[in-house]
Design an enzyme around this catalytic site. Structure first.
Site, PDB file in Angstrom:
ATOM      1  N   LYS A  99       0.846  -1.192   0.000  1.00  0.00           N
ATOM      2  CA  LYS A  99       0.000   0.000   0.000  1.00  0.00           C
ATOM      3  C   LYS A  99       0.881   1.240   0.000  1.00  0.00           C
ATOM      4  CE  LYS A  99      -3.901   0.471   2.295  1.00  0.00           C
ATOM      5  NZ  LYS A  99      -4.867   0.488   3.423  1.00  0.00           N
ATOM      6  N   LEU A 100       0.599   2.114  -0.945  1.00  0.00           N
ATOM      7  CA  LEU A 100       1.363   3.345  -1.103  1.00  0.00           C
ATOM      8  C   LEU A 100       0.411   4.537  -1.086  1.00  0.00           C
ATOM      9  CD1 LEU A 100       3.484   2.090  -4.122  1.00  0.00           C
ATOM     10  CD2 LEU A 100       4.376   2.465  -1.812  1.00  0.00           C
TER      11      LEU A 100
END
Length: 214
Positions: free
Chosen positions: A83-84
């Site tokens: 997750k960014l």
């Protein structure tokens, strides 16, 4: 449509998984903090329960830091999705990880154009936060519908994860719009299974059964 559970509570994940409806898990630093356990330990245990995508979020805000964290996270299990955040540095990291064959989930999406940028950078998933948009009197599900249209128009394979789900109506609308995934808190998953007429029907069946000669 796929259902992910949005939690880092292993007990909740086990119970929801036993229902046969959980396809994956999303976590974030806030959810991990609530567990009171080490990050890597929580993620490892989750991967032992659910055989599907497990989103684990980086906390670095710069490209190099994100890549360093991501490369450590994917060593935990092949199902880890990184997750960014939806930032320019996050987009750079998305592009880099896409080139390395590492799946990404670009999170904190609040507009169709943010989702389009993430898809162009190579994101495996985008996560529009519908509940938070609703909180500021914007149309969260309307944003999801626009993202769906844009992705369909241009053939993007990036999957849409409807996040910040607050109630069963969010899940229903996600399905009607054609979102690929809804990531749902445990409490809302339980709500989806309930209906007062189901309870009333079971009660009536049992009452009638008691009248049957034994």
């Amino acid at each position: 449509m796929k259902f992910f559970i949005d939690t880092a509570d292993v007990k909740e994940i086990r119970e929801a998984h036993e229902l046969g409806v959980v396809d994956g898990v999303t976590t974030n630093p806030s959810l991990i903090a609530k567990s009171g356990r080490k990050f890597a330990d929580v993620i490892k245990e989750i991967t032992s329960i659910v055989d599907g995508p497990i989103s684990a979020e980086v906390v670095a805000l710069d490209h190099d830091g994100m890549i360093k964290e991501a490369e450590e996270l994917v060593k935990i299990h092949p199902n880890i999705v990184i997750k960014l955040p939806m930032t320019t540095e996050g987009l750079k990291a998305t592009k880099t990880l896409h080139g390395e064959g590492i799946k990404t989930n670009v999170t904190l999406i609040f507009s169709p154009m943010q989702a389009l940028l993430a898809a162009k950078a190579g994101a495996s998933y985008v996560s529009p936060f519908v509940g938070r948009l609703d909180d500021i009197s914007q149309d969260g599900m309307g944003i999801v519908e626009e993202i769906r249209t844009i992705f369909d128009n241009y053939g993007y394979t990036t999957e849409i994860i409807v996040a910040s789900v607050r109630n069963p109506v969010h899940v229903l609308n996600s399905a009607l719009i054609g979102a690929d995934v809804a990531t749902i808190p445990y409490s809302v998953i339980m709500q989806l299974a309930k209906h007062p007429l189901t309870d009333a029907g079971i009660k009536k069946f049992l009452e009638d059964w008691e009248k049957v000669p034994k």
